[in-house]
Design an enzyme around this catalytic site. Structure first.
Site, PDB file in Angstrom:
ATOM      1  N   ASP A 203      28.735  -6.899 -11.781  1.00 55.03           N
ATOM      2  CA  ASP A 203      27.476  -7.339 -11.170  1.00 55.03           C
ATOM      3  C   ASP A 203      27.765  -8.457 -10.170  1.00 55.03           C
ATOM      4  O   ASP A 203      27.063  -9.462 -10.123  1.00 55.03           O
ATOM      5  CB  ASP A 203      26.523  -7.824 -12.266  1.00 55.03           C
ATOM      6  CG  ASP A 203      25.087  -7.977 -11.787  1.00 55.03           C
ATOM      7  OD1 ASP A 203      24.689  -7.254 -10.857  1.00 55.03           O
ATOM      8  OD2 ASP A 203      24.366  -8.824 -12.344  1.00 55.03           O
ATOM      9  N   ASN A 208      25.715 -14.319  -8.272  1.00 60.93           N
ATOM     10  CA  ASN A 208      26.604 -14.620  -9.391  1.00 60.93           C
ATOM     11  C   ASN A 208      27.875 -15.332  -8.944  1.00 60.93           C
ATOM     12  O   ASN A 208      28.885 -15.329  -9.657  1.00 60.93           O
ATOM     13  CB  ASN A 208      26.958 -13.345 -10.158  1.00 60.93           C
ATOM     14  CG  ASN A 208      25.847 -12.952 -11.121  1.00 60.93           C
ATOM     15  OD1 ASN A 208      25.090 -13.798 -11.576  1.00 60.93           O
ATOM     16  ND2 ASN A 208      25.746 -11.667 -11.413  1.00 60.93           N
ATOM     17  N   ASP A 220      28.465 -15.293 -14.925  1.00 60.31           N
ATOM     18  CA  ASP A 220      27.687 -14.232 -15.564  1.00 60.31           C
ATOM     19  C   ASP A 220      28.410 -12.888 -15.646  1.00 60.31           C
ATOM     20  O   ASP A 220      28.156 -11.977 -14.863  1.00 60.31           O
ATOM     21  CB  ASP A 220      26.347 -14.057 -14.837  1.00 60.31           C
ATOM     22  CG  ASP A 220      25.373 -13.219 -15.645  1.00 60.31           C
ATOM     23  OD1 ASP A 220      25.714 -12.821 -16.787  1.00 60.31           O
ATOM     24  OD2 ASP A 220      24.263 -12.954 -15.146  1.00 60.31           O
TER      25      ASP A 220
END
Length: 350
Positions: A203, A208, A220
């Protein structure tokens, strides 16, 4: 895995409970505890006795098993061991990294400062590529057998089954939406045959990443998956225009200083983008019982929303069909400006 809707709302998680959990880690807390942006989990910044700040993360019940979470922690520790800038988990006094408070798994992590970059210059893209190349050189050394696999079964077919069983897509659009998604899944299977996979952040969009003094920190790893390396490239640089292509080239120049990259897998960007569209829509539908979701995504679930999603999947299918052609294909020009909110469900633009 899906949680019981009545048990995954963090109803018992008060500031007092958060502080109790942190002190169970052998840290004395001051009465400073405030939430950080997170839709899926609950994440808090807590001040401990010496004025330092740490992060307490409480996992949404039922989303991950203990084994899956521990594989996330193991990946973080592998990266931290060679000084890749992540937020490493802290060990509790008994040496573990994961505790349970009632029905909630939680962990403690180091805090990192900085700000998410609004965009990448070519110089920053190259620097990020170097970082991801280092990450992937570590990631490929071990497996994570319990984490999700980034493939058409997990991200499309399983989600379509859920949408169908919950009668989520309006009847008028259901046949078109499912037909496009199923054909995308079929083409993705074919295009991913023989492609190497390993542990990924999964992700890695700009939300992030933290940038401070010209250096990145990666946040994360909750969506860590096993999949093709290109996933951690296209999410950071999602555009289709010439500028994005130059950024990707700069990224790969940095990446290949530390890790080989199979350039043929660039053809997977559109299939992976499509998988994410289906996965994102289903994620919203699965979480709609949580009051924060209707308050945030007011357009979701409307006839207009599913019309747009259906048309987007059909456009994606055309792009993928062109990508699947053996020769004579020209990369599509961007029809409309892509925004972070199109693909990143935990993106905060502030």
């Amino acid at each position: 895995m899906e949680a019981d809707k009545t048990t995954d709302l963090f109803l018992e998680l008060t500031p007092e409970r958060v502080l109790e959990a942190v002190e169970a880690g052998g840290l004395r807390c001051n009465n400073v505890c405030y939430p950080l942006n997170s839709f899926e989990n609950r994440v808090y910044e807590v001040e401990v006795e010496d004025k330092a700040r740490i992060i307490a993360k409480f996992y949404r019940p039922g989303r991950w098993t203990e084994q899956q979470i521990l594989e996330e922690h193991a990946f973080l520790e592998d990266l931290a061991a060679i000084e890749i800038p992540v937020c490493p988990v802290r060990r509790f006094p008994d040496g573990t990294t994961l505790k349970r408070q009632d029905d909630l798994f939680y962990t403690l992590a180091e805090r990192r400062g900085g700000r998410a970059p609004d965009e990448l210059s070519e110089e920053l893209a190259e620097r990020l590529g170097m970082l991801v190349g280092r990450m992937h050189s570590v990631a490929s050394q071990k497996e994570a057998p319990h984490r999700l696999k980034l493939n058409a079964d997990t991200y499309v077919r399983d989600n379509l089954a859920w949408l169908e069983s919950h009668d989520t897509v309006p009847e008028r659009l259901r046949k078109r939406y499912f037909a496009a998604a199923e054909e995308i899944a079929h083409l993705t299977d074919r295009m991913m045959e023989g492609v190497a996979v390993h542990r990924l952040h999964g992700d890695l969009h700009l939300g992030n990443l933290l940038l401070r003094d010209g250096k990145f920190n990666v946040l994360d790893f909750d969506d860590m998956v096993t999949g093709p390396a290109v996933q951690d490239l296209w999410l950071a640089i999602p555009g289709r225009d010439d500028y994005a292509r130059r950024q990707r080239q700069a990224f790969l120049e940095g990446y290949e200083r530390f890790c080989l990259f199979d350039h043929s897998t660039l053809k997977l960007i559109e299939p992976l983008r499509s998988l994410r569209l289906v996965h994102y829509a289903t994620w919203l539908a699965r979480r709609w019982h949580d009051p924060i979701f209707p308050a945030t995504w007011t357009h979701f679930g409307t006839e207009a929303y599913w019309q747009e999603e259906t048309e987007e999947l059909e456009r994606q299918l055309l792009l993928i069909q062109r990508e699947a052609q053996p020769a004579g294909y020209q990369a599509p020009q961007e029809d409309a400006e892509l925004t972070n909110a199109d693909y990143f469900w935990d993106w905060d633009g502030d």
